[in-house]
Design an enzyme around this catalytic site. Structure first.
Site, short mmCIF file in Angstrom:
data_model
loop_
_atom_site.label_atom_id
_atom_site.label_comp_id
_atom_site.label_asym_id
_atom_site.label_seq_id
_atom_site.Cartn_x
_atom_site.Cartn_y
_atom_site.Cartn_z
CG ASP A 154 -1.84 1.17 1.29
OD1 ASP A 154 -1.65 2.12 0.50
OD2 ASP A 154 -2.78 1.13 2.10
CE1 TYR A 208 -6.51 10.56 -11.53
CE2 TYR A 208 -7.21 12.01 -13.30
CZ TYR A 208 -6.46 10.93 -12.86
OH TYR A 208 -5.66 10.24 -13.74
CE LYS A 263 -2.90 10.77 -11.61
NZ LYS A 263 -1.88 9.74 -11.46
N PRO A 268 -1.22 11.18 -19.64
CG PRO A 268 -1.57 8.91 -19.23
CD PRO A 268 -1.13 10.18 -18.56
#
Ligand code: NAD
Length: 246
Positions: free
Chosen positions: A56, A150, A154, A180
């Site tokens: 983890d 999210y 990033k 991506p």
């Protein structure tokens, strides 16, 4: 002939991780998949001919144990691919629950940091250089409503990439990222089937007219980890069909 390397790929049981692993195996490297999901990582590794470890990445002590195990069983890590991440936390800035936000930060940011720190220390001690490739997302640079938790994680991954790159360059360790756009993993393809309005909406944002396949992403990771990218560090390479141009 180039020497084969030990490549550790976090989140290796997932759609993109597995594709990246296959590309490194194809290049003749030893590949270890690391994932929190024991059953999936064991079966993914067996399917493609890689090794598996359970970790983890949120837990620094577990990361240290994982690296000891990898080094003992497969040799010192030459290349780390920080691919593990969670994508499933959605919500608007006015509604997202702070605990949900923390859950994504813990994996995508703190987990990436834990792995980078632990591997970098070992690479420095070994004194032979190395490469780290982080899997970011163009979402870190271009917003989509509801995806900011999210996306902000990033943006931090891009920043960790530059942070580590500048500090580790003197040790011959290069740190880059691949960012991506949406990638048609089996999971994404299921939630966004061919012909669905969701698939059409994403595709309409991409100048090259299609969502990425895993095979569009993996070669960029192998390139950034390899000798041909020997003078490249600190970049986050968009692999997005031109989506950032729009
Ligand atoms: P996925 O969910 O298929 O794979 C992610 C893997 O990470 C899973 O196997 C999961 O078990 C593992 N993981 C989650 N938490 C972990 C933890 N705490 N410790 C160790 N492993 C953990 O997702 P994917 O689509 O293959 O995404 C891989 C990476 O690519 C992620 O970082 C994601 O943000 C990034 N990405 C994906 C897309 C896309 O459209 N699929 C686009 C841009 C970037």
């Amino acid at each position: 002939m180039t020497e084969s390397r030990t490549v550790l790929i976090t989140g290796g049981a997932g759609g993109i991780g597995r594709g990246i692993a296959a590309a490194f195996l194809e290049a003749g490297d030893r590949v270890v998949l690391a994932d929190v999901d024991e059953a999936s990582v064991t079966s993914a590794a067996a399917e493609i001919g890689a090794a598996a470890v359970v970790v983890d990445i949120k837990d620094a002590a577990a990361v240290a144990r994982c690296l000891e195990q990898v080094e003992r069983e497969h040799g010192a890590v030459d290349v780390l691919v920080n691919n593990a991440g969670i994508l499933s936390v959605h919500g608007s800035v006015t509604e997202l629950d702070a605990d949900a936000y923390r859950s994504i930060i813990d994996v995508n940011i703190v987990g990436t940091f834990n792995m980078t720190q632990a591997v970098a220390k070992r690479l420095i001690a070994r004194g032979r250089g190395g490469a780290i490739v982080n899997i970011s997302s163009i979402g870190g640079r271009q917003p989509t409503p509801g995806m900011g938790a999210y996306e902000s994680s990033k943006a931090a991954v891009d920043s960790i990439t530059r942070w580590a790159a500048i500090e580790l360059a003197g040790n011959g360790i290069r740190v880059n990222a691949v960012a991506p756009g949406p990638v048609l993993t089996p999971m994404l393809a299921m939630g966004m089937p061919e012909g669905s309005p969701a698939r059409a909406a994403w595709t309409s944002r991409i100048p090259l007219g299609k969502l990425a396949d895993v095979d569009d992403i993996a070669p960029a990771v192998v390139f950034l980890a390899g000798a041909s990218a020997g003078h490249i560090t600190g970049v986050s390479l968009a692999v997005d069909g031109g989506q950032l141009l729009t």
